[in-house]
Design an enzyme around this catalytic site. Structure first.
Site, PDB file in Angstrom:
ATOM      1  CB  THR A  16      -0.032   7.513   0.738  1.00 28.16           C
ATOM      2  OG1 THR A  16      -0.644   6.687   1.928  1.00 28.16           O
ATOM      3  CG2 THR A  16      -0.792   8.961   0.746  1.00 28.16           C
ATOM      4  CE1 TYR A  32      -1.562   8.136   9.281  1.00 29.19           C
ATOM      5  CE2 TYR A  32      -0.425   6.117   8.609  1.00 29.19           C
ATOM      6  CZ  TYR A  32      -0.590   7.350   8.763  1.00 29.19           C
ATOM      7  OH  TYR A  32       0.252   7.998   7.715  1.00 29.19           O
ATOM      8  N   PRO A  44       0.880  -1.225  -0.023  1.00 30.55           N
ATOM      9  CG  PRO A  44      -0.063  -1.154   2.381  1.00 30.55           C
ATOM     10  CD  PRO A  44       0.707  -1.928   1.242  1.00 30.55           C
ATOM     11  CG  ASN A  73       3.213   2.596   8.609  1.00 30.92           C
ATOM     12  OD1 ASN A  73       3.933   1.858   9.093  1.00 30.92           O
ATOM     13  ND2 ASN A  73       2.699   2.359   7.290  1.00 30.92           N
ATOM     14  CG  HIS A 115      -3.325   1.050   7.629  1.00 27.41           C
ATOM     15  ND1 HIS A 115      -2.004   0.866   8.385  1.00 27.41           N
ATOM     16  CD2 HIS A 115      -2.860   2.159   6.643  1.00 27.41           C
ATOM     17  CE1 HIS A 115      -1.144   1.771   7.876  1.00 27.41           C
ATOM     18  NE2 HIS A 115      -1.603   2.607   7.110  1.00 27.41           N
ATOM     19  CD  GLN A 174      -3.273   0.079   4.143  1.00 31.28           C
ATOM     20  OE1 GLN A 174      -3.305   1.254   3.832  1.00 31.28           O
ATOM     21  NE2 GLN A 174      -2.234  -0.717   4.533  1.00 31.28           N
ATOM     22  CG  ASN A 227       2.280   9.358  12.113  1.00 31.89           C
ATOM     23  OD1 ASN A 227       2.645  10.325  11.822  1.00 31.89           O
ATOM     24  ND2 ASN A 227       1.674   8.355  11.310  1.00 31.89           N
TER      25      ASN A 227
END
Length: 354
Positions: free
Chosen positions: A25, A178, A23, A176, A173, A98, A233
């Site tokens: 972005t 999120y 995946p 990362n 997902h 995703q 993050n």
């Protein structure tokens, strides 16, 4: 003996090879988080992957973390995604969507004033790109316990919508930094209710989502991505390997299509052999990701350490990546300046191998 070019069954989906498109972005959706024809072209160009996993796609309105990521929460988006899945299937490709919630990694300036939410009132220590320029991340509003069930149900509905749009399955997902990852890891989750504290409690939201999505579309159409080491993050955990072992064991009985593990940290701050843990504990198909060369990937599969490898950046600039690997052709470099630029440049204009 299995290698990158042997077929594999992931749940309900038979793959022609084990070269997975990770995946990525790309921020090319139209206004309203709408998939478009350019995205259909982009994914169709890469249909020779054993499996395409799309970019992170919003399960509900109001949690945008980028300016132009797609959504899957209304009928218009479902219809638009159908053009993407039809384009991929026309080339005999397989494609998973995703599904994702940004949690505290969103910003009110991207969401009509709606504040981000998260497990705890802890902001990401960084800046986010907004239409008004770079801004500090905001302190999220803490999700009430009874609100969490609503987000679980939004994941369920997003999975249903994905199947209606023609996807072969979905990837949850959980990576990362999120929302799901925020619940999992101790740096972002200091709750004292049933969703916080112990590893079991911090894993509850993830497992609730996986169970809801599996109940809706069947576990054989569900994958999950995790990033145990990634500090992106502002993420870390007090017991990374213990957390991964617990989650991997819990997932083993759920008969998912696959578990997709990112083996490293974007910033090389956190280290550990997470694939060894996943390989030992998880009983299903294991996809690995981050920094693989074709030769390393093939060797890991031959040694039965993993079942498939997801390639990211290489698929951006090499739409026919499996062909190039199979024929030992030179890989084209990716232009990082166009990763999120918008438009066709650096998106659908990378040439096929001659």
């Amino acid at each position: 003996m299995s290698d990158l070019f042997s077929s594999i069954q992931l749940g309900n989906t038979q793959l022609a090879n084990r070269i997975i498109m990770a995946p990525l972005t790309r921020a090319r959706a139209s206004d309203g988080h709408m998939p478009n024809q350019m995205m259909a072209t982009y994914y169709q160009q890469r249909a020779s992957a054993g499996l395409i996993i799309t970019e992170a796609t919003m399960i509900t309105a109001g949690n945008s973390a980028f300016v132009n990521e797609p959504g899957i929460y209304n009928q218009e988006q479902i219809s638009a995604w159908k053009k993407v899945t039809e384009a991929v299937h026309a080339k005999n490709g397989k494609i998973y969507l995703q599904i994702w919630h940004g949690g505290r990694a969103t910003h009110s300036m991207l969401n009509d004033g709606q504040k981000p939410v998260g497990p705890s009132a802890i902001a990401i220590d960084d800046v986010i790109h907004t239409p008004q320029g770079k801004m500090p991340y905001e302190v999220p509003r803490v999700l009430e316990t009874d609100e969490i069930l609503g987000i679980v149900d939004a994941f369920r509905q997003a999975a249903r919508n994905a199947i209606l749009a023609g996807f072969d399955g979905v990837e949850v997902h959980g990576a990362n930094g999120y929302l799901i990852d925020q619940f999992l890891r101790s740096s972002a989750n200091t709750r004292s209710d049933k969703y916080g504290g112990s590893i079991e409690n911090r894993s509850r939201f993830l497992l609730d989502v996986v169970d809801a999505v599996s109940d809706e579309i069947g576990s054989a159409k569900v994958g999950l991505r995790l990033s145990p080491l990634n500090s992106f993050n502002s993420m870390h955990d007090e017991d990374t390997l213990g957390l991964l072992a617990f989650v991997s064991k819990a997932l083993s009985s759920r008969n998912l299509a696959y578990l997709h593990v990112m083996r490293a940290d974007f910033f090389d701050k956190q280290h550990g052999d997470v694939l060894a843990i996943a390989h030992e504990v998880y009983s299903g198909n294991l996809i690995a990701n981050m920094g693989y060369t074709a030769s390393e990937a093939s060797q890991a599969i031959k040694e039965n350490l993993i079942d498939a490898v997801a390639f990211g950046t290489d698929f951006i600039s090499n739409p026919d990546l499996p062909l190039r690997i199979e024929n030992n052709l030179e890989l084209a470099p990716a232009d990082q300046s166009t990763f999120y630029l918008g438009g066709a440049e650096g998106y659908i204009d990378y040439p096929l191998a001659s």
